[in-house]
Design a protein around this motif. Structure first.
Motif, PDB file in Angstrom:
ATOM      1  N   MET A   1       0.804  -1.217   0.000  1.00 49.90           N
ATOM      2  CA  MET A   1       0.000   0.000   0.000  1.00 49.90           C
ATOM      3  C   MET A   1       0.851   1.288   0.000  1.00 49.90           C
ATOM      4  O   MET A   1       0.488   2.258  -0.653  1.00 49.90           O
ATOM      5  CB  MET A   1      -0.952   0.005   1.212  1.00 49.90           C
ATOM      6  N   PRO A   2       1.994   1.348   0.727  1.00 47.22           N
ATOM      7  CA  PRO A   2       2.785   2.591   0.679  1.00 47.22           C
ATOM      8  C   PRO A   2       3.217   2.968  -0.732  1.00 47.22           C
ATOM      9  O   PRO A   2       3.220   4.146  -1.098  1.00 47.22           O
ATOM     10  CB  PRO A   2       3.992   2.256   1.566  1.00 47.22           C
ATOM     11  N   GLY A   3       3.577   1.973  -1.551  1.00 46.34           N
ATOM     12  CA  GLY A   3       3.975   2.263  -2.923  1.00 46.34           C
ATOM     13  C   GLY A   3       2.815   2.825  -3.732  1.00 46.34           C
ATOM     14  O   GLY A   3       2.986   3.763  -4.521  1.00 46.34           O
ATOM     15  N   LEU A   4       1.615   2.247  -3.548  1.00 42.10           N
ATOM     16  CA  LEU A   4       0.440   2.743  -4.264  1.00 42.10           C
ATOM     17  C   LEU A   4       0.092   4.147  -3.809  1.00 42.10           C
ATOM     18  O   LEU A   4      -0.297   5.005  -4.621  1.00 42.10           O
ATOM     19  CB  LEU A   4      -0.749   1.809  -4.020  1.00 42.10           C
ATOM     20  N   MET A   5       0.235   4.408  -2.522  1.00 41.28           N
ATOM     21  CA  MET A   5      -0.057   5.745  -2.008  1.00 41.28           C
ATOM     22  C   MET A   5       0.920   6.778  -2.542  1.00 41.28           C
ATOM     23  O   MET A   5       0.549   7.920  -2.827  1.00 41.28           O
ATOM     24  CB  MET A   5      -0.041   5.733  -0.472  1.00 41.28           C
ATOM     25  N   ALA A   6       2.188   6.379  -2.688  1.00 40.79           N
ATOM     26  CA  ALA A   6       3.174   7.295  -3.267  1.00 40.79           C
ATOM     27  C   ALA A   6       2.811   7.620  -4.709  1.00 40.79           C
ATOM     28  O   ALA A   6       2.932   8.773  -5.159  1.00 40.79           O
ATOM     29  CB  ALA A   6       4.570   6.680  -3.189  1.00 40.79           C
ATOM     30  N   GLY A   7       2.346   6.609  -5.461  1.00 34.82           N
ATOM     31  CA  GLY A   7       1.897   6.862  -6.820  1.00 34.82           C
ATOM     32  C   GLY A   7       0.692   7.774  -6.863  1.00 34.82           C
ATOM     33  O   GLY A   7       0.594   8.672  -7.705  1.00 34.82           O
ATOM     34  N   MET A   8      -0.250   7.561  -5.935  1.00 28.46           N
ATOM     35  CA  MET A   8      -1.422   8.426  -5.842  1.00 28.46           C
ATOM     36  C   MET A   8      -1.015   9.854  -5.483  1.00 28.46           C
ATOM     37  O   MET A   8      -1.564  10.833  -6.024  1.00 28.46           O
ATOM     38  CB  MET A   8      -2.377   7.877  -4.773  1.00 28.46           C
ATOM     39  N   PHE A   9      -0.047   9.992  -4.589  1.00 30.33           N
ATOM     40  CA  PHE A   9       0.439  11.310  -4.191  1.00 30.33           C
ATOM     41  C   PHE A   9       1.013  12.046  -5.409  1.00 30.33           C
ATOM     42  O   PHE A   9       0.759  13.234  -5.607  1.00 30.33           O
ATOM     43  CB  PHE A   9       1.504  11.168  -3.104  1.00 30.33           C
ATOM     44  N   LEU A  10       1.782  11.331  -6.230  1.00 26.94           N
ATOM     45  CA  LEU A  10       2.351  11.926  -7.444  1.00 26.94           C
ATOM     46  C   LEU A  10       1.247  12.422  -8.366  1.00 26.94           C
ATOM     47  O   LEU A  10       1.324  13.529  -8.917  1.00 26.94           O
ATOM     48  CB  LEU A  10       3.198  10.899  -8.180  1.00 26.94           C
ATOM     49  N   SER A  11       0.215  11.590  -8.561  1.00 27.90           N
ATOM     50  CA  SER A  11      -0.872  11.944  -9.468  1.00 27.90           C
ATOM     51  C   SER A  11      -1.593  13.199  -9.006  1.00 27.90           C
ATOM     52  O   SER A  11      -1.836  14.124  -9.795  1.00 27.90           O
ATOM     53  CB  SER A  11      -1.857  10.777  -9.563  1.00 27.90           C
ATOM     54  N   ALA A  12      -1.932  13.260  -7.725  1.00 23.88           N
ATOM     55  CA  ALA A  12      -2.648  14.418  -7.196  1.00 23.88           C
ATOM     56  C   ALA A  12      -1.773  15.661  -7.160  1.00 23.88           C
ATOM     57  O   ALA A  12      -2.214  16.774  -7.455  1.00 23.88           O
ATOM     58  CB  ALA A  12      -3.181  14.106  -5.795  1.00 23.88           C
ATOM     59  N   LEU A  13      -0.498  15.471  -6.797  1.00 19.86           N
ATOM     60  CA  LEU A  13       0.422  16.598  -6.709  1.00 19.86           C
ATOM     61  C   LEU A  13       0.587  17.261  -8.074  1.00 19.86           C
ATOM     62  O   LEU A  13       0.595  18.499  -8.188  1.00 19.86           O
ATOM     63  CB  LEU A  13       1.776  16.124  -6.189  1.00 19.86           C
ATOM     64  N   GLU A  14       0.683  16.449  -9.121  1.00 20.47           N
ATOM     65  CA  GLU A  14       0.916  16.990 -10.463  1.00 20.47           C
ATOM     66  C   GLU A  14      -0.277  17.796 -10.959  1.00 20.47           C
ATOM     67  O   GLU A  14      -0.137  18.689 -11.783  1.00 20.47           O
ATOM     68  CB  GLU A  14       1.235  15.847 -11.440  1.00 20.47           C
ATOM     69  N   GLN A  15      -1.470  17.490 -10.463  1.00 18.00           N
ATOM     70  CA  GLN A  15      -2.664  18.197 -10.893  1.00 18.00           C
ATOM     71  C   GLN A  15      -2.816  19.552 -10.211  1.00 18.00           C
ATOM     72  O   GLN A  15      -3.620  20.378 -10.646  1.00 18.00           O
ATOM     73  CB  GLN A  15      -3.901  17.341 -10.625  1.00 18.00           C
ATOM     74  N   THR A  16      -2.075  19.795  -9.127  1.00 15.67           N
ATOM     75  CA  THR A  16      -2.251  21.053  -8.387  1.00 15.67           C
ATOM     76  C   THR A  16      -0.991  21.908  -8.302  1.00 15.67           C
ATOM     77  O   THR A  16      -1.090  23.121  -8.147  1.00 15.67           O
ATOM     78  CB  THR A  16      -2.730  20.748  -6.949  1.00 15.67           C
ATOM     79  N   ILE A  17       0.185  21.293  -8.415  1.00 15.22           N
ATOM     80  CA  ILE A  17       1.416  22.045  -8.189  1.00 15.22           C
ATOM     81  C   ILE A  17       1.646  23.086  -9.279  1.00 15.22           C
ATOM     82  O   ILE A  17       2.294  24.114  -9.057  1.00 15.22           O
ATOM     83  CB  ILE A  17       2.620  21.085  -8.096  1.00 15.22           C
ATOM     84  N   MET A  18       1.096  22.846 -10.473  1.00 12.39           N
ATOM     85  CA  MET A  18       1.289  23.779 -11.578  1.00 12.39           C
ATOM     86  C   MET A  18       0.424  25.025 -11.458  1.00 12.39           C
ATOM     87  O   MET A  18       0.714  26.044 -12.089  1.00 12.39           O
ATOM     88  CB  MET A  18       0.972  23.079 -12.907  1.00 12.39           C
ATOM     89  N   SER A  19      -0.647  24.949 -10.660  1.00 12.96           N
ATOM     90  CA  SER A  19      -1.599  26.059 -10.621  1.00 12.96           C
ATOM     91  C   SER A  19      -0.968  27.361 -10.158  1.00 12.96           C
ATOM     92  O   SER A  19      -1.334  28.442 -10.628  1.00 12.96           O
ATOM     93  CB  SER A  19      -2.781  25.692  -9.705  1.00 12.96           C
ATOM     94  N   THR A  20       0.000  27.300  -9.232  1.00 16.22           N
ATOM     95  CA  THR A  20       0.624  28.511  -8.709  1.00 16.22           C
ATOM     96  C   THR A  20       1.993  28.782  -9.311  1.00 16.22           C
ATOM     97  O   THR A  20       2.621  29.794  -8.979  1.00 16.22           O
ATOM     98  CB  THR A  20       0.771  28.409  -7.174  1.00 16.22           C
ATOM     99  N   SER A  21       2.444  27.903 -10.194  1.00 16.40           N
ATOM    100  CA  SER A  21       3.784  28.082 -10.754  1.00 16.40           C
ATOM    101  C   SER A  21       3.800  28.332 -12.255  1.00 16.40           C
ATOM    102  O   SER A  21       4.814  28.770 -12.800  1.00 16.40           O
ATOM    103  CB  SER A  21       4.650  26.847 -10.448  1.00 16.40           C
ATOM    104  N   ILE A  22       2.685  28.075 -12.939  1.00 15.66           N
ATOM    105  CA  ILE A  22       2.676  28.144 -14.397  1.00 15.66           C
ATOM    106  C   ILE A  22       2.966  29.558 -14.897  1.00 15.66           C
ATOM    107  O   ILE A  22       3.624  29.740 -15.934  1.00 15.66           O
ATOM    108  CB  ILE A  22       1.335  27.619 -14.956  1.00 15.66           C
ATOM    109  N   ARG A  23       2.495  30.572 -14.168  1.00 16.55           N
ATOM    110  CA  ARG A  23       2.736  31.946 -14.629  1.00 16.55           C
ATOM    111  C   ARG A  23       4.242  32.249 -14.612  1.00 16.55           C
ATOM    112  O   ARG A  23       4.789  32.833 -15.558  1.00 16.55           O
ATOM    113  CB  ARG A  23       1.974  32.935 -13.730  1.00 16.55           C
ATOM    114  N   THR A  24       4.928  31.853 -13.550  1.00 22.66           N
ATOM    115  CA  THR A  24       6.374  32.065 -13.462  1.00 22.66           C
ATOM    116  C   THR A  24       7.108  31.274 -14.545  1.00 22.66           C
ATOM    117  O   THR A  24       8.053  31.771 -15.165  1.00 22.66           O
ATOM    118  CB  THR A  24       6.890  31.633 -12.073  1.00 22.66           C
ATOM    119  N   ILE A  25       6.687  30.037 -14.767  1.00 23.26           N
ATOM    120  CA  ILE A  25       7.311  29.206 -15.795  1.00 23.26           C
ATOM    121  C   ILE A  25       7.152  29.852 -17.172  1.00 23.26           C
ATOM    122  O   ILE A  25       8.103  29.925 -17.964  1.00 23.26           O
ATOM    123  CB  ILE A  25       6.702  27.792 -15.785  1.00 23.26           C
TER     124      ILE A  25
END
Length: 553
Positions: A1-25
């Motif tokens: 389960m920890p490995g699956l949760m890490a994969g889930m964390f990656l998926s969710a993180l990628e959907q939100t981390i760009m929202s506040t950084s895309i303008r700078t990029i």
């Protein structure tokens, strides 16, 4: 389960981390006008890849396909780090999305292989908690990294992608070492033409949903995208019908009434959930003058509601083995919350929208959890992967449609509502004088107001223009925004009422006591036993025939 949760964390993180950084990029790469394509590229490829991963995992096994999806995602993340233009970034984000499409879908499919349906909701609750944590951390981490000039000699915004590497490598190591699933290989071919036609159908539609307002819904580009997309979908259905059990999304699954109803419920939840929820930050920023960070924090009650509902619903399903009441209650709660939000104005005490957002979360958490379990439980165990991926794929498509629909309603009515608010406000001589003053109309700080007043369909990427707008124009603008948002929430409430009706029609099938992997093993054993018995009967029949014919052998 920890490995699956890490994969889930990656998926969710990628959907939100760009929202506040895309303008700078975009500023760094000199492509501010192209920033939307970096988001669209990931959306398109991850959406299309989801059902492909589901089918491949049914054929070749979950573990190797899941490891491949993480590896592709990490390669995409690494290439994004070295992007030198927005065109390169969009291309590399597309590669990243090819991997990202399998992260969430396969995590749920693997859980279905390991855990019986009755206990599955409890584990999916853990995934939801991880998803919420990543969703909360994403914007904060993205803003902090993008705001840093350099970290270890590398531009701060490039760490938005590099941060995925240690998490992804950890997930791969854990999965490779710990995950031990017995795979029952299925004799099936890869549906290449299904993958081609679904790509032809979905790429133009997803691009249309994302850029339709910018182009104009009646523009040649929008019409061409719509026609090509619909023709692609028709071709996909024809190809899948001919492919039979080898299809990317086997159409026979939709003949199962419970699965069909669960899919339709997931689609309406996707339209209402993603569509209406996309309006909440706009209400906070444009009608209440909240900053993007403040509007993100105000969404925390919704995240909390989702987590509470997921944990509670998981416990109820595990204890009682019943799930139908949950999407019924969830749809009703969400519909009430959205209807109530249509009466929220610019002077409404802030605790009211906060409470309603909490209702959204509780309702959505009850809907998504139970519908996923119902869909997985309704199909044969061998189809768990493709059934789960298809549900998530269709829900994501519905979400993209919902966001496009609700934002189109918002901006399509905004000019009229601002004009109505201006008419009411002209009873104040100061407002009347400002509206008809050429100097006020031509001032750059007021351009957004007059742009929308005259039917404009686009808005600045943040609410900073409100701080410089002429004070006498600010209140009519906010009132016009609030009125347009009210209509959006009413449409959201109507969508959730449709969801409620579908949930009432959902047939409650008793939950299996075996996990998908155990069920497949049992099916294989029964099949082998039946074949052995048939062989023994055939041999006995042949021996009897030989005896009757006088042959002692």
């Amino acid at each position: 389960m920890p490995g699956l949760m890490a994969g889930m964390f990656l998926s969710a993180l990628e959907q939100t981390i760009m929202s506040t950084s895309i303008r700078t990029i975009a500023d760094s790469l000199g492509g501010l006008s192209l920033q939307a394509w970096a988001t669209t590229a990931y959306l398109v490829t991850s959406t299309i890849a989801a059902p492909v991963y589901g089918k491949l995992s049914d054929i070749y096994g979950r573990k190797p396909v899941y490891l491949a999806s993480i590896a592709i995602f990490l390669v995409g993340s690494l290439t994004c780090t070295f992007a030198q233009s927005m065109y390169q970034l969009a291309a590399f984000r597309g590669l990243q999305g090819l991997g990202g499409g399998g992260l969430m879908a396969l995590a749920f499919a693997i859980t279905a292989d390991i855990v019986p349906p009755r206990d599955r909701s409890r584990y999916q609750g853990y995934f939801m908690a991880v998803w919420i944590a990543a969703s909360v951390c994403g914007p904060t981490v993205g803003g902090a990294l993008a705001g840093a000039d350099r970290i270890l000699g590398i531009s701060g915004w490039r760490w938005v992608f590099l941060v995925n590497l240690p998490i992804g490598l950890l997930a791969m190591a854990v999965i490779a070492r710990v995950l031990d699933l017995e795979h029952h290989r299925q004799p099936a071919k890869i549906d290449v033409w299904g993958a081609v036609t679904i790509t032809v159908g979905l790429v133009p539609l997803l691009v249309l949903f994302d850029h339709g307002r910018e182009w104009g819904w009646g523009s040649p580009a929008a019409m061409i995208s719509l026609v090509v997309g619909l023709l692609g979908i028709v071709a996909f259905v024809a190809v899948e019908r001919r492919a039979g059990d080898d299809a990317l999304i086997p159409l026979r699954l939709f003949r199962i009434s419970t699965y069909r109803t669960a899919i339709l419920t997931a689609i309406t939840v996707g339209v209402g959930m993603f569509g209406a929820v996309s309006l909440v930050p706009l209400y906070l920023q444009l009608a209440r003058d909240a900053t993007p960070m403040e509007s993100g924090l105000v969404m925390l009650p919704m995240m909390g509601g989702i987590m509470i509902a997921t944990v509670v619903s998981g416990a109820l399903i595990s204890r009682r083995g019943r799930y139908k009441i949950l999407p019924v209650a969830g749809a009703a709660i969400t519909a009430v919350g959205m209807f109530a939000f249509s009466f929220v104005g610019i002077d409404t005490p802030i605790w009211i929208p906060l409470s309603l957002v909490l209702l959204f979360g509780i309702g959505i958490g009850n809907c998504t959890q139970a519908v996923t379990v119902a869909a997985q439980n309704a199909v044969p165990a061998r189809d768990t992967g493709v059934a789960t991926a298809s549900l998530m794929f269709l829900r994501q498509m519905a979400g993209a449609l919902g966001v496009a629909l609700f934002l189109s309603v918002l901006f399509g009515t905004l000019g009229t509502n601002i004009a109505d608010a201006v008419d009411r406000a002209t009873a104040d001589p100061a407002v009347a004088a400002a509206i008809h003053d050429p100097a006020v109309a031509s001032a750059p700080r007021n351009s957004a107001f007059f742009h929308l007043l005259h039917g404009g369909q686009e808005l600045a990427t943040d609410s900073s223009f409100l701080k410089t707008m002429d004070p006498v124009l600010e209140r009519p603008f906010r009132e016009g925004v609030a009125a347009s948002l009210d209509l959006g929430f009413l449409i959201g409430a109507a969508t959730m009422i449709v969801t409620l009706i579908l949930a009432l029609c959902l047939k409650e099938v008793p939950l299996r006591e075996l996990s998908a992997s155990e069920a497949m093993a049992q099916e294989a054993e029964e099949k082998a036993k039946a074949e052995a018995e048939a062989g023994a009967e055939a041999e006995a029949g042949a021996a009897a025939w030989r005896t009757a014919d006088g042959d002692p052998a």
